[in-house]
Each structure stands twice: as C-alpha cells, then as structure tokens.
Design an enzyme around this catalytic site. Structure first.
Site, PDB file in Angstrom:
ATOM      1  N   CYS A 138      -8.460  -4.653 -10.508  1.00  0.00           N
ATOM      2  CA  CYS A 138      -8.223  -3.638 -11.471  1.00  0.00           C
ATOM      3  C   CYS A 138      -7.616  -2.590 -10.627  1.00  0.00           C
ATOM      4  O   CYS A 138      -8.397  -1.641  -9.794  1.00  0.00           O
ATOM      5  CB  CYS A 138      -9.172  -3.245 -12.076  1.00  0.00           C
ATOM      6  N   CYS A 198       0.281   3.129   3.544  1.00  0.00           N
ATOM      7  CA  CYS A 198       0.884   2.380   4.841  1.00  0.00           C
ATOM      8  C   CYS A 198       1.596   1.330   4.806  1.00  0.00           C
ATOM      9  O   CYS A 198       1.997   0.777   5.875  1.00  0.00           O
ATOM     10  CB  CYS A 198      -0.508   1.993   5.578  1.00  0.00           C
ATOM     11  N   CYS A 216       0.856  -1.027  -0.036  1.00  0.00           N
ATOM     12  CA  CYS A 216      -0.035   0.001  -0.055  1.00  0.00           C
ATOM     13  C   CYS A 216       0.815   1.295  -0.013  1.00  0.00           C
ATOM     14  O   CYS A 216       1.867   1.407   0.700  1.00  0.00           O
ATOM     15  CB  CYS A 216      -0.823   0.108   1.105  1.00  0.00           C
TER      16      CYS A 216
HETATM   17 FE    FE Z   1      -2.814   1.168   3.534  1.00  0.00          FE
END
Ligand code: FE
Length: 161
Positions: A146, A77, A74
């Site tokens: 996607c 984070c 991510c």
């Molecule tokens: Fe995250």
C-alpha cells in the site's frame, strides 16, 4: 532485512530501463543526503511523506487509479520499485501492488506507531518512505504493498529517460 542508507557500503540493486526490462543486478552506492538537501530537492508533500514518514490522503494521489503500463520509480532517487503489471485495484485509494519489481530494491522496517504493528516499506537505495505491506493481497503473493503516490514517479512504457 532492512539496511540503513547511512551505511556507505554499496548495495546490490536490480536496474531497469524505461521499457521495464531488467538490466540485472548492479552494485550501487546508497543515496545519502541531509535533511536540508532533501527539502531543497523534493516538493513539500514528497518531503513530508518520503522523509518524515507521512501518508497522503486516500484517493488524492496521482496514481491510485492509474492502469497505464509502465514502471514506478522512487521519487527520491529513481530506483525502479514497482511494475504496473503487479498493480491491482485494492479499493483503498492508494496505489497497491502484489510485489515490488525486485525484492532487492525495497526494504522493510517494523512500525509500531499508533499502537498497531505494521511493516513499513522504503526504498533500499535512499530510504524514501513508500508505505506499508500487508498480508491480505491477491495471488500470486498474497501481499498488498500500500504505497503513497507521492513517493513514486511513474514512467509510462516506452518513455525515454
Ligand atoms: Fe529511492
């Protein structure tokens, strides 16, 4: 199924090292930041897509054609989201995966914007908008995640964090 990242109770997420090895489920606090904090931390494109539900233009992202082994984390984070082994060439111009690296690490919401019903996908730990999931993917799942490149940070196999 979706859990608001503003709720402050710990989440059970599956943690991965940068070799893509699972370190197993761990109880971690959600990552909650104000809009001002996210704006300061993210690039303009990361903020627009990840925090404002935007979409990068097809074929413009960093990872749509990437085939290198590794892990996609991510951009908000660092939570492990997708493994390169689950990536396939969908021809759409966005990174496409048939499954998340761990189902615990992503969450979904119904998205009825633009008069179409779609399933939105976000990081379960920080709420970063990732993209959408569609039921027209390849085996073994038949799903197509996607995903916007700008919502991800690629860690090539063997990279040290
Ligand atoms: Fe995250």
């Amino acid at each position: 199924m979706s859990q608001s990242p503003t709720a402050n109770q710990p989440l059970t997420l599956v943690v991965y090292d940068d070799n893509g090895q699972s370190l197993g489920p761990q109880s971690l606090p959600p990552v909650v930041k104000s809009e001002t904090e996210w704006r300061a931390e993210l690039t303009a494109d990361e903020f627009r897509v990840g925090r404002q539900h935007g979409t990068e233009r097809a074929f413009t992202g960093a990872y749509h054609a990437t085939k290198t082994p590794g892990l996609y984390r991510c951009a908000g984070c660092g939570t492990a989201l997708f493994a390169a082994q689950a990536k396939f060439d969908s021809g759409t111009g966005w990174p496409s995966f048939f499954a998340p690296v761990a189902k615990e690490n992503v969450a979904t919401d119904r998205d009825d914007r633009f008069g179409v019903s779609r399933t939105e996908v976000h990081c379960r730990r920080c709420g970063n908008h990732l993209g959408h999931v569609f039921p027209d993917g390849p085996p073994p799942t038949g799903e197509r995640y996607c995903i916007n490149s700008v919502s991800l940070r690629f860690v090539p196999l063997g990279a040290k964090s």
